[in-house]
Enzyme design. Sequence first.
Site, PDB file in Angstrom:
ATOM      1  N   TYR A   1      11.740  92.175  52.064  1.00 31.95           N
ATOM      2  CA  TYR A   1      11.802  93.304  53.000  1.00 31.95           C
ATOM      3  C   TYR A   1      10.517  93.429  53.810  1.00 31.95           C
ATOM      4  CZ  TYR A   1      15.875  95.641  50.878  1.00 31.95           C
ATOM      5  OH  TYR A   1      17.113  95.982  50.442  1.00 31.95           O
TER       6      TYR A   1
ATOM      7  N   LYS B   1       5.103 110.784  22.504  1.00 28.67           N
ATOM      8  CA  LYS B   1       5.759 111.446  23.636  1.00 28.67           C
ATOM      9  C   LYS B   1       6.296 110.396  24.603  1.00 28.67           C
ATOM     10  CE  LYS B   1       1.240 111.937  25.819  1.00 28.67           C
ATOM     11  NZ  LYS B   1       0.070 112.813  25.929  1.00 28.67           N
TER      12      LYS B   1
ATOM     13  N   MET C   1      14.085  97.164  44.965  1.00 26.32           N
ATOM     14  CA  MET C   1      14.551  98.056  43.899  1.00 26.32           C
ATOM     15  C   MET C   1      14.963  97.301  42.642  1.00 26.32           C
ATOM     16  SD  MET C   1      17.513 100.977  43.987  1.00 26.32           S
ATOM     17  CE  MET C   1      16.871 101.842  45.410  1.00 26.32           C
TER      18      MET C   1
HETATM   19  C1  LIG Z   1      -1.033 112.191  25.268  1.00 27.25           C
HETATM   20  C2  LIG Z   1      -1.900 112.978  24.391  1.00 27.25           C
HETATM   21  C3  LIG Z   1      -2.663 112.353  23.392  1.00 27.25           C
HETATM   22  C4  LIG Z   1      -2.772 110.853  23.243  1.00 27.25           C
HETATM   23  O1  LIG Z   1      -3.523 110.310  24.309  1.00 27.25           O
HETATM   24  P1  LIG Z   1      -3.875 108.743  24.377  1.00 27.25           P
HETATM   25  O2  LIG Z   1      -4.884 108.660  25.441  1.00 27.25           O
HETATM   26  O3  LIG Z   1      -2.598 108.040  24.758  1.00 27.25           O
HETATM   27  O4  LIG Z   1      -4.353 108.337  23.043  1.00 27.25           O
HETATM   28  C5  LIG Z   1      -3.380 113.167  22.536  1.00 27.25           C
HETATM   29  N1  LIG Z   1      -3.348 114.519  22.666  1.00 27.25           N
HETATM   30  C6  LIG Z   1      -2.635 115.145  23.621  1.00 27.25           C
HETATM   31  C7  LIG Z   1      -2.645 116.624  23.711  1.00 27.25           C
HETATM   32  C8  LIG Z   1      -1.896 114.404  24.518  1.00 27.25           C
HETATM   33  O5  LIG Z   1      -1.199 115.023  25.477  1.00 27.25           O
END
Ligand SMILES: *Cc1c(COP(=O)(O)O)cnc(C)c1O
Length: 415
Positions: free
Chosen positions: A302, A66, A350
Amino acid sequence: MTLTKTTEGGLPLAPPSEPRVLRPRRAAPADAVRPTRAEVNLAALRHNLRVVKRCAGGSRVWAVLKADAYGHGAPAVARTLERAGVDGFCVALLEEGVELRDAGIRAPILVMGGYYGSAHGELVAREMTPVVYDRSHLEGFARVVRAGEAPGPIDVHVKIDTGMARLGVNHTQIDAFAEELARFPEVRVVGLMTHLACADADSEAETALQMTRFDEATARLARGHGVRPEVRHAANSAALLRGEATLDVARPGLAIFGVSPRRIAPDQTTGDAFSSELVQAMTVRSEIVDLRDVPEGAPVGYGALFHAARPSRIATLPMGYADGLSRHLTNEGVALVRGRRVPIVGAVSMDMCMIDVTEVPGASMRDEVVVLGEQEGPLGKDVILADEVARAARTIPWEVLTQISRRVPRFYREP
Ligand SMILES: *Cc1c(COP(=O)(O)O)cnc(C)c1O
């Protein structure tokens, strides 16, 4: 049904009645006029997959890709892992699954997030597997079959909330959900999943409680409703590395990228055998683009949040918070120059930040500067781990990786 094509700027070309997906354009290597870049070591990804697989024993490994593979670039990461023998992938969004299919990925893809808009048919057509936990999901996928868009039944995984209170059928309401399921013969449950809230905690008690609830829900579905899925899964990286909750499939994300979910001790060990074998896959580097000597007492950046305590050499890097270098690293972060560790001084702005190179003999214009990952130079060899950056920025390594913004081009390296 097809997904809407978008222009480079993200404007829709097709009528708004069709599902729209967000496909922001990431900076490409050809755009790399500025020397700031992220390098992803593909051999490290394969190595981490081997470590994770060994840890999983006989269980399958579905890598979680993801958020653009935690900022590493999902298509390239997926191709590398698929060739290296990963069993499948998990994504949060349908759009992320589409991106993997468009990149030619054939492995199973589980879409975990549960928001399908009106694109249920698209998900099925692209041969992905949805996670369901709500009657509306069942209706959506049943509609695809009834409309003749796909032969039924459609394989789904059911998500059970065993104590995270985020997504899923509450474990106490599993019977009611099973009764809903029985009304939708177009949908077949092939998997059960839950997500662990405290797998990286010192205490294993929360995980044990969640797993007990998961087992009970599984048993009730089987005995009370004849629902017997082929696979069950719960483990994220933290659980997997501890050898907990492995079941039939493990879903590691962070560990695939070589980052341990456990806090790293000052001696850079986790005390956990598998974690210490992981190799961080991402390096973020830039170059010194300006260099000046300032007198004692001179303000830097800054808000004049830093004043030189002695006559100092200050170098400027073309990387700032818009690139994912958190503003919390103001006077807190570190960088590597010529193999030596130096502090980030003054406010991270930035597009730029400043480092103090007074103690780096020979520091010059165009010298490489590493803000994440390893560097070897004339003055030594050192590494900045995502966990170290996370602590300095008061966040977690997951966020450090996913913050590296799309204006930083990713380069893939086979060392
Ligand atoms: C993000 C996620 C994972 C993986 O988690 P990690 O801690 O990065 O290994 C597994 N299951 C679900 C449902 C997630 O959202």
